[in-house]
Design a protein around this motif. Structure first.
Motif, mmCIF file in Angstrom:
data_model
loop_
_atom_site.group_PDB
_atom_site.id
_atom_site.type_symbol
_atom_site.label_atom_id
_atom_site.label_comp_id
_atom_site.label_asym_id
_atom_site.label_seq_id
_atom_site.Cartn_x
_atom_site.Cartn_y
_atom_site.Cartn_z
ATOM 1 N N LEU A 428 40.158 31.467 45.710
ATOM 2 C CA LEU A 428 39.425 30.450 44.947
ATOM 3 C C LEU A 428 38.887 29.331 45.836
ATOM 4 C CD1 LEU A 428 41.735 30.188 41.790
ATOM 5 C CD2 LEU A 428 39.527 31.350 41.977
ATOM 6 N N ILE A 429 39.589 29.010 46.921
ATOM 7 C CA ILE A 429 39.149 27.886 47.766
ATOM 8 C C ILE A 429 37.827 28.206 48.457
ATOM 9 C CG2 ILE A 429 40.319 28.559 49.910
ATOM 10 C CD1 ILE A 429 40.107 25.003 48.443
ATOM 11 N N THR A 430 37.464 29.482 48.538
ATOM 12 C CA THR A 430 36.207 29.843 49.200
ATOM 13 C C THR A 430 34.999 29.668 48.286
ATOM 14 O OG1 THR A 430 36.427 32.182 48.559
ATOM 15 C CG2 THR A 430 37.380 31.519 50.677
ATOM 16 N N HIS A 431 35.211 29.414 46.993
ATOM 17 C CA HIS A 431 34.079 29.163 46.094
ATOM 18 C C HIS A 431 33.434 27.829 46.474
ATOM 19 C CE1 HIS A 431 31.739 28.287 42.488
ATOM 20 N NE2 HIS A 431 31.841 29.580 42.183
ATOM 21 N N TRP A 474 34.550 35.292 40.152
ATOM 22 C CA TRP A 474 34.643 35.218 41.610
ATOM 23 C C TRP A 474 35.939 35.881 42.095
ATOM 24 C CZ3 TRP A 474 31.493 33.076 45.460
ATOM 25 C CH2 TRP A 474 32.081 32.792 46.679
ATOM 26 N N ALA A 475 37.048 35.557 41.420
ATOM 27 C CA ALA A 475 38.337 36.120 41.816
ATOM 28 C C ALA A 475 38.391 37.624 41.576
ATOM 29 C CB ALA A 475 39.460 35.417 41.057
ATOM 30 N N ILE A 476 37.886 38.074 40.432
ATOM 31 C CA ILE A 476 37.920 39.504 40.122
ATOM 32 C C ILE A 476 37.089 40.299 41.123
ATOM 33 C CG2 ILE A 476 37.173 41.226 38.419
ATOM 34 C CD1 ILE A 476 38.062 39.278 36.234
ATOM 35 N N GLU A 477 36.009 39.700 41.598
ATOM 36 C CA GLU A 477 35.154 40.379 42.572
ATOM 37 C C GLU A 477 35.849 40.523 43.928
ATOM 38 O OE1 GLU A 477 30.943 39.584 44.972
ATOM 39 O OE2 GLU A 477 31.410 38.420 43.165
ATOM 40 N N PHE A 482 44.181 41.732 38.171
ATOM 41 C CA PHE A 482 45.373 41.141 37.570
ATOM 42 C C PHE A 482 45.802 39.857 38.291
ATOM 43 C CE2 PHE A 482 46.982 44.318 40.601
ATOM 44 C CZ PHE A 482 47.899 43.582 41.336
ATOM 45 N N LYS A 483 45.261 39.611 39.502
ATOM 46 C CA LYS A 483 45.583 38.390 40.230
ATOM 47 C C LYS A 483 44.687 37.214 39.837
ATOM 48 C CE LYS A 483 47.115 41.016 44.290
ATOM 49 N NZ LYS A 483 46.907 41.249 45.732
ATOM 50 N N SER A 484 43.626 37.469 39.131
ATOM 51 C CA SER A 484 42.689 36.397 38.786
ATOM 52 C C SER A 484 43.314 35.450 37.762
ATOM 53 C CB SER A 484 41.390 36.983 38.224
ATOM 54 O OG SER A 484 41.648 37.656 37.012
ATOM 55 N N PRO A 485 42.822 34.211 37.667
ATOM 56 C CA PRO A 485 43.408 33.257 36.718
ATOM 57 C C PRO A 485 43.151 33.657 35.270
ATOM 58 C CG PRO A 485 42.073 32.144 38.379
ATOM 59 C CD PRO A 485 41.781 33.599 38.493
ATOM 60 N N ARG A 524 41.831 34.373 29.237
ATOM 61 C CA ARG A 524 42.482 35.682 29.236
ATOM 62 C C ARG A 524 41.526 36.795 28.827
ATOM 63 N NH1 ARG A 524 47.635 34.351 25.616
ATOM 64 N NH2 ARG A 524 46.056 33.001 24.666
ATOM 65 N N HIS A 525 40.554 36.461 27.993
ATOM 66 C CA HIS A 525 39.620 37.496 27.526
ATOM 67 C C HIS A 525 38.708 37.994 28.642
ATOM 68 C CE1 HIS A 525 37.511 33.659 27.285
ATOM 69 N NE2 HIS A 525 36.362 34.312 27.285
ATOM 70 N N LEU A 526 38.596 37.230 29.730
ATOM 71 C CA LEU A 526 37.749 37.642 30.848
ATOM 72 C C LEU A 526 38.515 38.437 31.904
ATOM 73 C CD1 LEU A 526 35.713 34.366 31.483
ATOM 74 C CD2 LEU A 526 35.047 36.371 30.121
ATOM 75 N N LYS A 527 39.809 38.466 31.790
ATOM 76 C CA LYS A 527 40.647 39.090 32.814
ATOM 77 C C LYS A 527 40.766 40.583 32.532
ATOM 78 C CE LYS A 527 44.956 38.344 35.317
ATOM 79 N NZ LYS A 527 45.998 37.369 35.625
ATOM 80 N N LYS A 528 39.782 41.324 33.018
ATOM 81 C CA LYS A 528 39.714 42.755 32.745
ATOM 82 C C LYS A 528 39.334 43.512 34.007
ATOM 83 C CE LYS A 528 38.007 41.883 28.042
ATOM 84 N NZ LYS A 528 36.866 42.078 27.112
#
Length: 530
Positions: A428-431, A474-477, A482-485, A524-528
């Motif tokens: 996340l810090i790289t965003h 960004w995290a999912i990419e 499962f590690k994304s917020p 949570r709905h975006l964490k797929k």
């Protein structure tokens, strides 16, 4: 030489004229430079004052001031008579100090004038009496409260008690001997490679305070061994970092993880590469920022690992350094390490587990802390099987290199998966819109725990639901979905210790469910899976 004072006196005899302590200019005050001879004269005066007041072997003296040359003089004077120094954080409030003073059984408390009344209140609330003195008027107010033991300090004598900032329960007092101070300083001095030291030529810019193991135990000892100069930095200020480094002609800079991140986020200073710096020494830079930092500022950053309990450090200080990873060095011939699973068996190479360390030879505790003060149970628990259990998760490659994963307590356990908070923070810090980030675990009724990110946006960026959704994408990419917020909270700032270490437990306070805190966004709905 068995004691820190003896080390200091030896350096004074050979290099007394050399600069020892340097304080950058500030608020119209010019830069100060004190030689070894200057500090030796003040140390002698203080030593006689302590002896005249009856202090000696085993006396315990708490010192609560900012990072100033006076602290060093008192430290050497007290070490000369076998007394124990207890450095305390000036940000401590009365409730903190009641515990620290009571637990340490402080005989004398030294501070600045505007804190005297607070310490007098503390004295009324602890179970023993003690003296109080203003650093500017010392030894006024000092009187002997008990007779010291008639002994001469040696290497095994306790030199300092450093209180760790406990995340649960009260802080623990780490007992550190003269020998431990000396071995820690010698380890830094002798690391070699990128960290090769020169005698009487280095100037160390260290923004950590003297109640932190990095400055008091590792750096001050190393500096004294080599007749070098220590630059006294009151606190980390990004806008003053490069001007102070240029003014003081620093050759070595120390850092903790948040410092490189903030320096990278600052506007480009045309003079930021115009320094005498040779390298940086520290721990916690995000791998995604490491290479970019070195390319921008033109100096190598050497990642190390150490703890208050074991201040000798491992370091990734030989080329080629693995700056795109969390590598922190290999075990040494006299300082061993291994990685174990939850059952205590050694992990195969490449598999994460708890990092254990010990000294080689007959005494596994040589160079470590002497124990937690008045807490033998926790001391022995940390030393199960003659190995010190660090509480850090790491893994080891086939060639012996050790890689940091996270603190054991910062592992998020989601639906059977172990997620490192540090790993998610590094993504996340790289965003480009993120200035600071802290990842914590929050309860989840289905998955045991879930990932939450507390984000400080860059200046001029608003913490909107749209940005929150963008950060999840960004995290999912960039990492496993499962590690994304699953939850994001935007904050104006994040709590850190004075040594700039993140305090996750203070972001929301006690008895607060972060999921229900005002402004928290449910994602949570975006964490797929993609």
């Amino acid at each position: 030489m068995q004691t820190i004072y003896e080390l200091f006196r030896t350096t004074v005899e050979t290099d007394g004229h050399r600069p020892f302590l340097c304080r950058p200019s500030s608020d119209g005050r010019p830069m100060e430079v004190h030689t070894y001879n200057d500090i030796a004269r003040e140390t002698a005066r203080l030593r006689e004052a302590y002896i005249a007041a009856g202090f000696g072997m085993g006396s315990r003296v708490a010192i609560m001031i900012e990072t100033r040359w006076e602290f060093v003089a008192h430290f050497f004077a007290l070490n000369a008579i076998g007394a124990v120094v207890i450095p305390l954080n000036p940000d401590n409030r009365i409730s903190d100090l009641i515990y620290l003073v009571g637990h340490s059984e402080t005989d004398l408390f030294i501070t600045v004038a505007d804190r005297i009344s607070e310490i007098e209140e503390v004295r009324t609330k602890v179970g023993h009496d003690f003296c109080i003195s203003d650093i500017a008027t010392f030894p006024a107010g000092v009187a002997s409260l008990r007779l010291p033991d008639a002994e001469t300090p040696v290497g095994s004598s306790i030199c300092s008690i450093l209180y760790t900032s406990g995340t649960t329960g009260n802080p623990k007092g780490c007992l550190l001997s003269n020998e431990t101070h000396m071995l820690a300083g010698a380890r830094y001095r002798d690391m070699g490679g990128v960290l090769a030291m020169r005698r009487a030529e280095e100037r160390f810019y260290n923004p950590t305070p003297f109640y932190h193991v990095n400055n008091l135990v590792v750096t001050l000892t190393c500096v004294t061994m080599l007749a070098n100069c220590l630059i006294l930095v009151e606190r980390f200020r990004p806008q003053r970092w490069w001007p102070e480094i240029r003014e003081t002609r620093a050759t070595i800079m120390h850092y903790v993880g948040i410092i490189p991140s903030l320096l990278m986020g600052a506007p480009v200073d045309p003079e930021e590469r115009n320094t005498s710096l040779r390298f940086g020494f520290g721990a916690g830079i995000e791998p995604q920022l490491h290479r970019a930092f070195e390319e921008r500022f033109g100096i190598p950053l050497v990642e190390i690992w150490g703890m208050t309990e074991t201040p000798r450090v491992f370091g990734d200080n030989f080329e080629p350094r693995q700056i795109d990873t969390r590598a922190f060095g290999r075990p040494l011939d006299d300082y061993l390490a291994k990685v174990i699973d939850d059952e205590g068996s050694e992990q195969p190479r490449g598999q994460p587990g708890e990092l254990l360390v010990r000294s080689a030879g007959a005494d596994p505790r040589k160079g470590f802390f002497s124990g937690y003060f008045k807490n033998e149970k926790e001391t022995e628990e940390s030393w199960r099987g003659d190995w010190f259990h660090t509480g850090d998760i790491a893994w080891q490659s086939e060639d012996g290199m050790l890689y940091f994963v996270d603190r054991k307590k910062n592992i998020i356990r989601r639906a059977g998966e172990n997620i490192s908070a540090a790993e998610v923070e590094a993504v996340l810090i790289t965003h480009p819109d993120v200035a600071k980030v802290a990842v914590i675990a929050v309860p989840d009724e289905l998955r045991d725990e879930e990932v939450m990110a507390c984000v400080v946006p860059r200046e001029g960026v608003s913490g909107s639901p749209e940005l929150a959704a963008e950060l999840v994408a960004w995290a999912i990419e960039k990492t496993a979905y499962f590690k994304s917020p699953a939850w994001i909270a935007f904050k104006d700032t994040l709590p850190v210790t004075p040594s700039l270490r993140l305090q996750r437990t203070r972001i929301f306070g006690e008895n607060v469910d972060p999921r229900a805190a005002p402004g928290t966004i449910d994602l949570r709905h975006l964490k797929k899976r993609n």
